[in-house]
Design an enzyme around this catalytic site. Structure first.
Site, PDB file in Angstrom:
ATOM      1  N   HIS A   1       0.818  -1.206   0.000  1.00  0.00           N
ATOM      2  CA  HIS A   1       0.000   0.000   0.000  1.00  0.00           C
ATOM      3  C   HIS A   1       0.858   1.265   0.000  1.00  0.00           C
ATOM      4  CE1 HIS A   1      -3.850   1.992   0.809  1.00  0.00           C
ATOM      5  NE2 HIS A   1      -3.165   2.815   1.576  1.00  0.00           N
TER       6      HIS A   1
ATOM      7  N   HIS B   1     -10.575   2.658  -1.413  1.00  0.00           N
ATOM      8  CA  HIS B   1     -10.756   2.255  -0.026  1.00  0.00           C
ATOM      9  C   HIS B   1     -11.519   0.940  -0.018  1.00  0.00           C
ATOM     10  CE1 HIS B   1     -10.151   4.499   3.972  1.00  0.00           C
ATOM     11  NE2 HIS B   1      -9.030   4.376   3.332  1.00  0.00           N
TER      12      HIS B   1
END
Lengths: 230, 745
Positions: B51, B98
Site C-alpha cells: 500500500h 478504499h
C-alpha cells in the site's frame, strides 16, 4: 440593504450565499463569525446551510449556543430580518425563533434534487413579490427536513399566513407525491408571527446563477430586495 | 506487551507475522547495521507494505507518461498531481481506493475514503471543488451486496455532504466477481493559485514539527498492512484496522489549512493517511533531505496508555503533519485555535536523514527516513507474469455463434432496467451534488461533470470511467478503451482532455495471471494516454482484491479506473447529452461495426461470458474525438452523447430522457441489427443537429475523414426503430429510474 452571512463551524453554504448576494444581486455583504458578539450593523442576517457542529446531537442544536446567536435573538426580537436556509432553518427552529421543528426525512435518506415550490401567500417579505401561480424549481439537500409542528401550532401558523412556501408538483398542485420529505402539509418554509424571521429547507441561492441554468431562486431573493427599500 | 519488549530486538518470526519477507528482514538489519526492535520493525512493515511502497507495481508505473505541457507537479512528487489550468490557477486531483475497509465496514470504509482523498487535495493548498466516485459491487440480488451498497452510499454521502463538496459524477457497476471484494474508488479535485502550492516536504534545522487536527486513537493500526493482503474469513479480525471518520473535523481542518496556505510561514504539510505519523514524517523528511526528532508523548491521544508503535501507526483520520518556519509558531497556533483544532508541536527538524521517535523519555525507534520510502530504500520487485488461461477462450469468440434476437423490445427492456445501465438516481440523490454552486451539469446534463470556475470564461470537466469487463476480456485493449472513453466523455461535454489520475484495482500480484492483467492494463493505458496527451498525474494501486471461493482464489475483474480532468475553454460552448428540439436530425458519428463483444447484451442477455474487448482502434478514436471537438467548438450540434454500456439504443434513450423526447430512427443494414443497436463497439457518438446545420456538419465530418450515418429525427413520445414501436419513452424512463431501487427493496 446590508446583509450579514454567519459562518458557524461546519457551515458549507455560507460562501454560496455571499456570492449570490454580493456578485449576482450586487448587495453589500459582511461575513459574520459565530464566535463574535457583533452583527456589524447589518439590516438582514442570513444563517446559511451546512452541517453546523457536524449536526452532532441534533441538527442545529449546538449552533443555537454559538456566541453570536445571542445577538441574533436580540436583533430578531427588535424586528430585525433573519433568514435561515436548510441548516439555518434548523438552527432557527432550535432557537425558538421559528415555530415547529425539522425531523428526519420520512424515507430516512439524505436527498439532493430540484423540487417545485410555490408561495403560499404574499404576506411576508420573502414571498410578497412571488406570484401565487408561479411554480419555482429550487434544489433541496437535506436529511432532516420534515417539517413538524403540533396541531395547534399548525392551525395558528396557517391562520397567520406564516407558511411561506409549500412543495408542489410541476403544475403547482400541492400533492403527497410532490412532498420530498414527508413535511406536514408540504410545508417547505415558515416565518414567525411578526413576519421578520424566515426559514426554509430549499436553497434559493443554488438556483440564482444564470451560468447554472436555473434562476428561479432569484425570484425569492429579489422579493426581499423589492420589499425592503435600499 | 510492555514497552521494554518493543525496544528489545525483534526476530524473523515477528517480521514474518508483520507481513515482511525474510529478504526484507535481512535488508532492514543491513540498513540499520543491527537488529531492529519491534517498533522499528512495525515501521518498516507498513512503509514497505504494498500500500505504501508500491513495491510490486512501481517498475511498471514508471513507464506511464508523466509529463505534459500543463503539469506543475508530476506523479509521486506531491500528495496529488497538479495541472496548470491558466489564469494563474492550478487544479489538483487524485483518485484513491478504499476497497478493503469497505468490504468489512462499508459505511466507515467509504466515508474515510472520501475524507482521505479530500485531504490529499487540500494539504496541497487547493480548495476541493468536486468529488466523483467509482463503485463496483457483486450480484445485486444478494443480501450482502445490498448491505454493502447501502452502507457505501450512505458513508460517501454522510461524509461528503457534511464536508460540503459536490459529487458531480461517478459510476456504479455490478458483477459477481465483486461479491466479496467491492471496489470503492473516490476522487477529488481542487483549485488553487498556481504559485501557492504547499509541498509535502520538511527542511531547515530547528524548524518546529506540528501535528494538527484530530487526536490520535487506536483505530486503523496496521491498516496499510491489512490493505496489502487478500480478504479471507479471518479478515473480520482486522476490523480495528478500519478507521472512523469525522467529516466535521475534516471541514474545520480544510478551513484552517486554507488560512494557513495564505500565509508565508509554512515549510511543508502532509496528510496522515496510511501509516499515520510514521509515513508523513518519513516521506516529508526524505523529500526535504533532513531528519526529525519526535516526542510521541506530546501527541494528543484519545486514550491513555497508547504504546509508541500504536501512536506511530495509528491511522486516525483528519490529522496532518505540518512544518513551519521557526518563530512563526504563534501564527500557526492562532489559526488552529480559531477553528478549535488540536495544534501541538511534537518535534523539530534535524540535520542528516535520521528520524528519532522518543516516548517516556527514551528513544523507541531510530530509522533513516530515506530507507523507508518509495524511490528510496523501499524494495522494488519485478514480478513474473503469464497470459491468463481464459484469454484464448475470449479470442475464440465468433459473433456467428450467437443468433440474432427474436424480440428486440425484450432486449431493450432488459438493458434499460439492468442495474448496470439503469439510472443511478437512487445513489446520486443521496449525495449533495449542488453545494458550492459550481455544478453546471445539474440543469444541463453532460457526458462529463462540468465545474464552473466563477468569474472566468473557463470551466473544468471531470469523469471516471472503466468498463472492467472489457479489461478482463483484454487487459491492454480494455484499459486503452477506459482512457479513450474518459476522453470521449470530456470531449462530448465541450472539454479538452488534460490529464488523468488512475486507481488500479487488481487481485494478488503474486499470481502471474493477475500480474499479466496488470501489465497489459499499464501498456494499454500508456498508449492511450500518449495518444490523447493526457499524462498520469498520480493515483493509487490496490492489489489483493481477491478472495477464496470454493477453494479457489477469485480475483475481481482487473479494474484500472481512470479519472480524467479536462478544461472547457469556453463555457458558452458546453455541449449537453440531451436532445434539445423536436425535429432535430439524429446522426451516429463513427463507424458501424459488426461487433457485440463484451457488451452487456452479450454478457447478461445472451449469457456469453467469454468474448474479446469490443472493437477499438486508437487512431480511429482519436480522429473521431477531433471531429467532435470541432463540431462543438463551431456550435454545429445541439447535443452529443457517447455510445457506451448498452450500445446505441441506450445512448438514444439517455439522450431522449432528460427533456422527454422520443425518436424515430432507422438502423444501418451494413451490420447486424443487434450489433448496431446493442453492440458496444467504441468510437461512436450520437449527435442531434438542426436541419439547417446538417450540411455544414457533414462537410466538417468529411474533412475529418470520419464516417457518419443519418439515423432519423428527434420527436414524438415514442421510440420508433425501423418502423417498430419500442414503446413510450416516458414509460422506459420511469422503468429506468426505478429499476435500481426496486432491486434494493
Amino acid at each position: 440593504m446590508k446583509f450579514g452571512v454567519i459562518t458557524f463551524p461546519g457551515s458549507n453554504c455560507d460562501q454560496d450565499m455571499v456570492y449570490v448576494l454580493e456578485t449576482i444581486l450586487e448587495q453589500e455583504v459582511v461575513q459574520l463569525w459565530h464566535k463574535d458578539h457583533d452583527l456589524k450593523g447589518v439590516d438582514f442576517v442570513v444563517l446559511p446551510g451546512g452541517f453546523s457542529y457536524g449536526d452532532y446531537l441534533r441538527s442545529g442544536a449546538i449552533a443555537n449556543y454559538s456566541p453570536l446567536m445571542k445577538e441574533v435573538r436580540e436583533f430578531a426580537e427588535k424586528g430585525g430580518f433573519v433568514l435561515g436556509i436548510c441548516n439555518g432553518f434548523q438552527i432557527l427552529c432550535e432557537s425558538g425563533l421559528l415555530p415547529g421543528t425539522l425531523l428526519h426525512n420520512d424515507h430516512q435518506k439524505f436527498t439532493c434534487k430540484n423540487v417545485f415550490l410555490k408561495a403560499d401567500n404574499n404576506s411576508s417579505l420573502i414571498n410578497r413579490e412571488v406570484p401565487l401561480d408561479e411554480v419555482l424549481n429550487i434544489p433541496i439537500a437535506h436529511a432532516e427536513g420534515r417539517y413538524y409542528a403540533s396541531e395547534e401550532t399548525l392551525k395558528e401558523i396557517n391562520a397567520n399566513n406564516q407558511v411561506i412556501y409549500r412543495y408542489c408538483d410541476a403544475d403547482g398542485n400541492v400533492t403527497a407525491d410532490s412532498n420530498p420529505n414527508g413535511s406536514l402539509e408540504n410545508i417547505a418554509g415558515v416565518c414567525n408571527k411578526a413576519g421578520n424571521v424566515f426559514g426554509m429547507m430549499p436553497h434559493p441561492e443554488r438556483a440564482a446563477d444564470p451560468e447554472l441554468g436555473n434562476t428561479d431562486g432569484l425570484t425569492i431573493l429579489k422579493s426581499i430586495l423589492a420589499a425592503v427599500p435600499a | 506487551m510492555s514497552t521494554t519488549t518493543e525496544q528489545s530486538a525483534a526476530d524473523l518470526k515477528t517480521a514474518l507475522e508483520l507481513g515482511l519477507t525474510e529478504d526484507e528482514f535481512n535488508k532492514i538489519k543491513e540498513i540499520l547495521g543491527r537488529d531492529p526492535n519491534f517498533t522499528e520493525l512495525s515501521i518498516y512493515s507498513v512503509m514497505w507494505s504494498e500500500h505504501c511502497s508500491y513495491k510490486n507495481s512501481i517498475v511498471w508505473l514508471k513507464k506511464l507518461p508523466k509529463d505534459g505541457p500543463h503539469m506543475l507537479a508530476e506523479a509521486g512528487e506531491e500528495n496529488a498531481g497538479l495541472v496548470d489550468i491558466g489564469d494563474g490557477l492550478a487544479c489538483a486531483f487524485k483518485i484513491e481506493s478504499h476497497n478493503h475497509p469497505s468490504a468489512l465496514e462499508p459505511y466507515q470504509g467509504a466515508a474515510t475514503g472520501v475524507g482521505g482523498i479530500n485531504r490529499d487535495i487540500f494539504t496541497m493548498g487547493a480548495r476541493p471543488v468536486a468529488q466523483l466516485n467509482s463503485l463496483r459491487f457483486g450480484d445485486i440480488k444478494s443480501d450482502r451486496t445490498k448491505w454493502l451498497l447501502k452502507g457505501v452510499v450512505k458513508g460517501i454521502g454522510d461524509y461528503g455532504n457534511s464536508f460540503g463538496i459536490p459529487v458531480i459524477g461517478g459510476e456504479v457497476f455490478f458483477d459477481e466477481c465483486y461479491n466479496t471484494n467491492p471496489l470503492v474508488n473516490a476522487m477529488s479535485a481542487g483549485i488553487m493559485d498556481a504559485d501557492k502550492m504547499i509541498s509535502a516536504t520538511s527542511h531547515g534545522v530547528g524548524n518546529p514539527v506540528y501535528i494538527v487536527g484530530s487526536s490520535t486513537g487506536k483505530d486503523g493500526i496496521h491498516g496499510a498492512a491489512f490493505a496489502s493482503k487478500d480478504i479471507t474469513e479471518d479478515s473480520m479480525d482486522d476490523l480495528p484496522a478500519v478507521q472512523v471518520g469525522d467529516p466535521f473535523q475534516e471541514k474545520l481542518l480544510l478551513e484552517a489549512s486554507m488560512e494557513l496556505a495564505d500565509t508565508d510561514i509554512i515549510i511543508g504539510m502532509q496528510d496522515m493517511g496510511a501509516a499515520g505519523i510514521t509515513c508523513s514524517s518519513c516521506e516529508m523528511s526524505a523529500k526535504g533531505e533532513h531528519g526529525m526528532i519526535i516526542d510521541l508523548d506530546k501527541v494528543p491521544t484519545r486514550q491513555d496508555g497508547m504504546l509508541p508503535f500504536e501512536i506511530l501507526l495509528s491511522e486516525s483520520q483528519e490529522r496532518m503533519l505540518v512544518v513551519v518556519k521557526k518563530g512563526k509558531e504563534a501564527e500557526l497556533e492562532r489559526i488552529f485555535e480559531k477553528w478549535d483544532l488540536n495544534c501541538k508541536q511534537i518535534g523539530e527538524v534535524t540535520a542528516g536523514g535520521m528520524i528519532e521517535y522518543h516516548a517516556n523519555g527514551e528513544l523507541v525507534a531510530k530509522v533513516p527516513a530515506e530507507s523507508l520510502v518509495l524511490g528510496g530504500g523501499a524494495p522494488v520487485y519485478e514480478r513474473e507474469y503469464k497470459e491468463a488461461e481464459y484469454y484464448k477462450l475470449n479470442k475464440a469468440f465468433d459473433i456467428n455463434s450467437v443468433d440474432q434476437p427474436k424480440d428486440y423490445k425484450a432486449v431493450a427492456k432488459h438493458l434499460y432496467t439492468h442495474p448496470n445501465i439503469a439510472s443511478k438516481k437512487w445513489v446520486y440523490e443521496q449525495y449533495d451534488s449542488m453545494v458550492g454552486t459550481v455544478n453546471m451539469s445539474t440543469n444541463y446534463p453532460t457526458d462529463a461533470g462540468i465545474v464552473n470556475i466563477k468569474g472566468s470564461k473557463k470551466a473544468l470537466s471531470f469523469t471516471v470511467d472503466c468498463n472492467a469487463r472489457y479489461v478482463y476480456a483484454d487487459p491492454e485493449e480494455g484499459c486503452a478503451i477506459a482512457v479513450a472513453e474518459a476522453a470521449r466523455n470530456i470531449v462530448c461535454s465541450g472539454g479538452e482532455p488534460s490529464a488523468i489520475t488512475n486507481c488500479l484495482n487488481f487481485g494478488n500480484p503474486y499470481n502471474p495471471e493477475v500480474y499479466w492483467q496488470f501489465v497489459g492494463a499499464i501498456k494499454g493505458m500508456k498508449k492511450s494516454c500518449e495518444k490523447f496527451k493526457t499524462p498520469v498525474t498520480g493515483g493509487n494501486v490496490s492489489f489483493y482484491n481477491q478472495s477464496q471461493q470454493e477453494g479457489k482464489d477469485v480475483p475481481v475483474f482487473p479494474t484500472p479506473t481512470i479519472g480524467m480532468m479536462g478544461i472547457v475553454p469556453d463555457k458558452e460552448k458546453i455541449c449537453t447529452l440531451a436532445f434539445q428540439n423536436e425535429g432535430d436530425e439524429i446522426y451516429l458519428i463513427g463507424k458501424s461495426v459488426n461487433d457485440i463483444s463484451s457488451s452487456e447484451y452479450l454478457y447478461s442477455y445472451c449469457g456469453v461470458k467469454n468474448s474479446p474487448a469490443p472493437h477499438f482502434d486508437l487512431d480511429e478514436e482519436f480522429k473521431l474525438q477531433e471531429a467532435i471537438k470541432d463540431l462543438i467548438a463551431k456550435s454545429v450540434v445541439n447535443s452529443a452523447h457517447d455510445c457506451a454500456d448498452g450500445g446505441l439504443f441506450i445512448a438514444l434513450l439517455e439522450a431522449g430522457m432528460p427533456n422527454g423526447f422520443g425518436f424515430e430512427v432507422k438502423t444501418d443494414d451494413s451490420v447486424r441489427k443487434d450489433a448496431f443497436l446493442f453492440g458496444e463497439a467504441q468510437s461512436r457518438v450520437v449527435v442531434s443537429v438542426s436541419a439547417d446545420k446538417k450540411a455544414e456538419m457533414e462537410a466538417l465530418l468529411q474533412k475529418h475523414g470520419v464516417e457518419f450515418f443519418n439515423m432519423g429525427k428527434v420527436g414524438g413520445s415514442q421510440m420508433l426503430i425501423d418502423g417498430e414501436n419500442f414503446g413510450e419513452l416516458a414509460d422506459a424512463k420511469a422503468a429506468n429510474e426505478v429499476a435500481l431501487e426496486n432491486y434494493l427493496k
